[in-house]
Write an enzyme that holds these catalytic residues in place. Structure first.
Site, PDB file in Angstrom:
ATOM      1  N   GLU A  68       1.903  -0.730  -6.248  1.00 24.23           N
ATOM      2  CA  GLU A  68       1.578   0.094  -5.206  1.00 24.23           C
ATOM      3  C   GLU A  68       0.093   0.135  -5.297  1.00 24.23           C
ATOM      4  O   GLU A  68      -0.314   0.437  -6.371  1.00 24.23           O
ATOM      5  CB  GLU A  68       2.299   1.493  -5.206  1.00 24.23           C
ATOM      6  CG  GLU A  68       3.702   1.292  -4.813  1.00 24.23           C
ATOM      7  CD  GLU A  68       4.063   1.362  -3.238  1.00 24.23           C
ATOM      8  OE1 GLU A  68       2.855   1.317  -2.500  1.00 24.23           O
ATOM      9  OE2 GLU A  68       5.309   1.381  -2.868  1.00 24.23           O
ATOM     10  N   TYR A 112       0.752  -1.130   0.083  1.00 24.59           N
ATOM     11  CA  TYR A 112       0.062  -0.116   0.281  1.00 24.59           C
ATOM     12  C   TYR A 112       0.937   1.048   0.099  1.00 24.59           C
ATOM     13  O   TYR A 112       2.137   1.186   0.340  1.00 24.59           O
ATOM     14  CB  TYR A 112      -1.001   0.017   1.284  1.00 24.59           C
ATOM     15  CG  TYR A 112      -0.350   0.161   2.533  1.00 24.59           C
ATOM     16  CD1 TYR A 112       0.458   1.038   2.994  1.00 24.59           C
ATOM     17  CD2 TYR A 112      -1.007  -0.754   3.503  1.00 24.59           C
ATOM     18  CE1 TYR A 112       0.978   1.004   4.366  1.00 24.59           C
ATOM     19  CE2 TYR A 112      -0.713  -0.695   4.986  1.00 24.59           C
ATOM     20  CZ  TYR A 112       0.327   0.460   5.223  1.00 24.59           C
ATOM     21  OH  TYR A 112       0.837   0.297   6.492  1.00 24.59           O
TER      22      TYR A 112
END
Length: 262
Positions: free
Chosen positions: A103, A39
């Protein structure tokens, strides 16, 4: 910020290319055989994109998945993005040279670990399946950043949809044990057996027989990924049972799949 030349996207799912200058050659002729999920851990997507494209930050990933499901490509898959750090997985320290990094825009633990929106999860699932198919990456080689760097990283966190992804062939998953019993006393032999299983699975842990701070960090990373209801680093019965069944799933039944002896 210095502009970086555009390139053709590797995946048909890419909505836009936003080139990052933060990449290099894959070392030793390595080809991607792992997929690492992160993340962003920042307030919003634009902030994360700026950082991933800032040469001063010295960090990047191949892809960024926005909250609305838009997929951006920042680094060509043929290049070595800077996302996985130097810690080992399965004995390899330069995982950047052998992996593709994604990501996922999410504030993470510093922003209350918000849920991942459905549009984002659906886009991530499609992107992961596309990458695994094109690159021939095995489900067991789909990793959390926290798997690789258990003492430094927590992403993508306890709320990440690992079960859903595994149902689509992305990563390994077994239903977590519901045993809520507290950790009990284990012999040094039992601790060695558990640490050996974690090391065989890929975690950077030495089978010392002592459940010290580094060992607890690895166990917490395992829990965060595979038994997220309680992440405390303890070798409790529920964690041991979940690990045993995960080892059996990956390697088949055998001594390493048996619950640790007290």
């Amino acid at each position: 910020m210095t502009a970086s030349p555009a390139f053709a996207p590797d995946s048909r799912l890419v909505a836009a290319v936003r080139p990052s200058p933060n990449h290099g050659e894959r070392q030793g002729g390595a080809r991607p055989d792992a997929l690492v999920l992160h993340y962003t851990g920042m307030a919003d997507g634009p902030s994360a994109l700026r950082r991933l494209c800032d040469p001063a930050a010295e960090v990047s990933s191949h892809y960024l998945v926005e909250e609305d499901g838009a997929v951006l490509q920042l680094v060509p898959e043929a290049r070595r993005a800077w996302h996985a750090g130097r810690e080992p997985w399965a004995g390899r320290h330069d995982l950047n040279s052998a992996s593709i990094g994604i990501e996922v825009v999410n504030g993470g633990h510093d922003f209350g670990l918000p849920p991942f929106p459905e549009a984002q999860v659906a886009a991530l699932e499609a992107l992961c399946r596309d990458i695994l198919q094109r690159c021939g990456i095995a489900p067991a080689r789909v990793l959390a950043h926290s798997d690789i760097a258990p003492s430094r990283k927590q992403d993508p966190g306890e709320r990440f949809p690992w079960a859903r992804l595994a149902a689509a062939g992305i990563g390994l998953w077994v239903p977590p044990s519901l045993d809520a019993a507290p950790a009990d006393a284990l012999s040094a032999e039992a601790v060695v057996a558990l640490q050996s299983d974690l090391a065989r699975f890929g975690y950077g842990i030495a089978p010392t027989g002592t459940h010290d701070a580094a060992s607890r960090d690895v166990v917490a990373a395992f829990q965060r990924r595979h038994r997220p209801a309680r992440v405390d680093g303890a070798l409790d019965p529920g964690t041991r049972d979940t690990l045993a069944r995960l080892m059996a799933l990956r390697f088949g039944a055998g001594p390493e799949a048996a619950p640790a002896r007290a």
